[in-house]
Design an enzyme around this catalytic site. Structure first.
Site, short mmCIF file in Angstrom:
data_model
loop_
_atom_site.label_atom_id
_atom_site.label_comp_id
_atom_site.label_asym_id
_atom_site.label_seq_id
_atom_site.Cartn_x
_atom_site.Cartn_y
_atom_site.Cartn_z
N GLY A 1 16.68 12.76 -7.46
CA GLY A 1 17.02 12.46 -5.99
C GLY A 1 17.47 11.05 -6.25
O GLY A 1 18.23 10.15 -6.50
N CYS B 1 5.35 10.61 6.32
CA CYS B 1 4.68 10.97 6.52
C CYS B 1 3.47 10.49 6.43
O CYS B 1 2.37 10.63 6.04
CB CYS B 1 4.72 12.59 6.73
SG CYS B 1 3.92 13.38 4.82
N ASP C 1 13.46 11.31 3.39
CA ASP C 1 12.51 11.92 4.26
C ASP C 1 12.39 11.77 2.72
O ASP C 1 11.34 12.82 1.74
CB ASP C 1 12.35 13.14 4.92
CG ASP C 1 11.35 13.14 4.82
OD1 ASP C 1 10.45 12.47 5.42
OD2 ASP C 1 10.89 14.66 5.14
N ASP D 1 16.68 18.66 -3.79
CA ASP D 1 14.68 18.19 -3.77
C ASP D 1 14.57 18.20 -5.74
O ASP D 1 15.37 19.39 -6.20
CB ASP D 1 13.63 19.51 -3.40
CG ASP D 1 12.53 18.78 -3.01
OD1 ASP D 1 12.30 17.94 -1.95
OD2 ASP D 1 11.77 18.60 -4.34
#
Length: 402
Positions: free
Chosen positions: A256, A328, A273, A222
């Site tokens: 990332g 999401c 994600d 992360d």
């Protein structure tokens, strides 16, 4: 009593008289704007979603809107590393079921029904092999039998109690949106796979991947150092210390979007994600809300960051490897458009050809637990519904061709 009331009124009048006599430059100003914004981030988010999703979802938006503003449902991801073998039995006694393994025959087999006949098959795998949706033969769907997630029935919003630690201080289950387990199931991790979770914090999906107990090596990353700290805490609460070593698991905090420069052609499975507008959080929590006016620039950059993360994940996958992109949010700009651009740029800039993996066997199998968006031309999406208030979760699986 009357005398006390008169004295209070007299005191207030005198205070007001003194205020009028105080020079303006010495008066204390009310600073309500500094503590109570006129337009809180949640209100700004709702205005934005009303304008955007009413067009994107049409007649579906009013019901989705109500669900997003209502209490969400959770699932309990069972921790196979825990020594407490009674956790699932206890949850079942409270009315829960494991939506992955306890689904009814029709939903489990994923069969097509028509008005004339109902075809019944002998096993989950055989049924999915033979399933026919929209006239197309779909490839078989393999799910890990080790991943278990308990949910209450449709329409039941009973809350789970906090998980109890076992004799080794490992917690029995992890609470999360049950729909967020779907990308991990669809990733189809097999024995001996090298797996990368590119945006892993806070750790729910990484934990779900570990439950498959099939991977050879997992790298969880992360960009945010503080979020990586939270990720470590989660893993230490659920995974034995002897497993948390460089041989099996690596925890990193790199950018990332640069992963394609760090490791290329390496991983059998990659989960991307990405950070997004997190629609449900944006509508219900002012704290850490991306619709805060101070974060406008960050929010506008999201699609570009998401694209760069997905491209990095594609480069990190080995030829023949598979990449799962998930968010999401309901936003087409952050979902379908990002995937479309990534497929194009992967070919144009990196000479990588990708194919989209059909996820309809998965959605057909779990259509009794979740409410899926109809007719998406790219990927699948769980949309919030009052009777099944999970999501939103968007997912699209890509396979890197050799």
């Amino acid at each position: 009593m009357m005398a006390l009331l008169l004295d209070t009124r007299l005191l207030l009048r005198r205070v007001q008289d003194l205020r009028s006599l105080t020079p303006r430059r010495h008066r204390v100003k009310d600073k309500w704007a500094a503590t109570r914004p006129k337009y809180p981030p949640t209100s700004l988010a709702l205005q934005h979603f009303d304008a955007t999703y009413s067009v994107q979802l049409g007649q579906l938006w009013p019901s989705v809107r109500v669900a997003l503003l209502s209490e969400r449902k959770y699932g309990a991801l069972l921790n196979n590393f825990s020594s407490d073998d009674d956790v699932l039995a206890d949850l079942r006694a409270k009315g829960c079921s494991d939506f992955i393994n306890d689904t009814d025959t029709e939903a489990q087999l994923g069969l097509k029904q028509d008005s004339e006949s109902v075809v019944q098959e002998e096993s989950k795998e055989d049924a999915v092999k033979k399933s026919d949706v929209d006239g197309q033969q779909l490839s078989p769907l393999k799910l890990s039998p080790n991943i278990k997630c308990a949910v209450f029935p449709r329409g039941d919003i009973t809350r789970f109690k906090p998980a109890r630690p076992d004799m080794y201080r490992l917690l029995g289950y992890y609470l999360l949106d049950a729909a967020s387990v779907l990308p991990c199931l669809a990733l189809n991790v097999q024995e001996g796979h090298y797996v990368l979770d590119l945006c892993a914090a806070p750790g729910g999906k990484a934990l779900a991947i570990l439950q498959a107990q099939a991977i050879r090596f997992l790298c969880v990353n992360d960009t945010s150092a503080s979020r990586t700290t939270r990720l470590r805490q989660v893993l230490h609460s659920y995974v034995p210390k002897e497993f948390l070593n460089e041989k099996n698991l690596r925890i990193t905090s790199f950018d990332g979007t640069k992963w394609g420069e760090i490791e290329t052609n390496t991983f059998d499975r990659v989960l991307v994600d990405v950070p997004c507008t997190t629609d449900r959080h944006s509508l219900t929590e002012d704290d850490n809300n991306i619709f805060n006016k101070t974060r406008t620039g960050e929010r506008r950059r999201l699609p570009q960051v998401q694209l760069e993360l997905l491209l990095a994940g594609i480069q990190a996958a080995c030829p023949g490897g598979e990449i799962m992109y998930s968010t999401c949010t309901l936003s087409q700009i952050q979902n379908l458009r990002v995937v479309e651009q990534a497929i194009h740029l992967a070919k144009e800039k990196h000479n990588i050809t990708l194919e989209v993996v059909d996820l309809r066997p998965l959605t057909h199998m779990f259509r009794k637990t979740f409410h899926f968006a109809p007719t998406l031309h790219l990927g699948e999406m769980v949309i919030p519904h009052l009777a099944a208030n999970f999501g939103p979760i968007y997912m699209c699986k890509l396979r890197r061709l050799t």
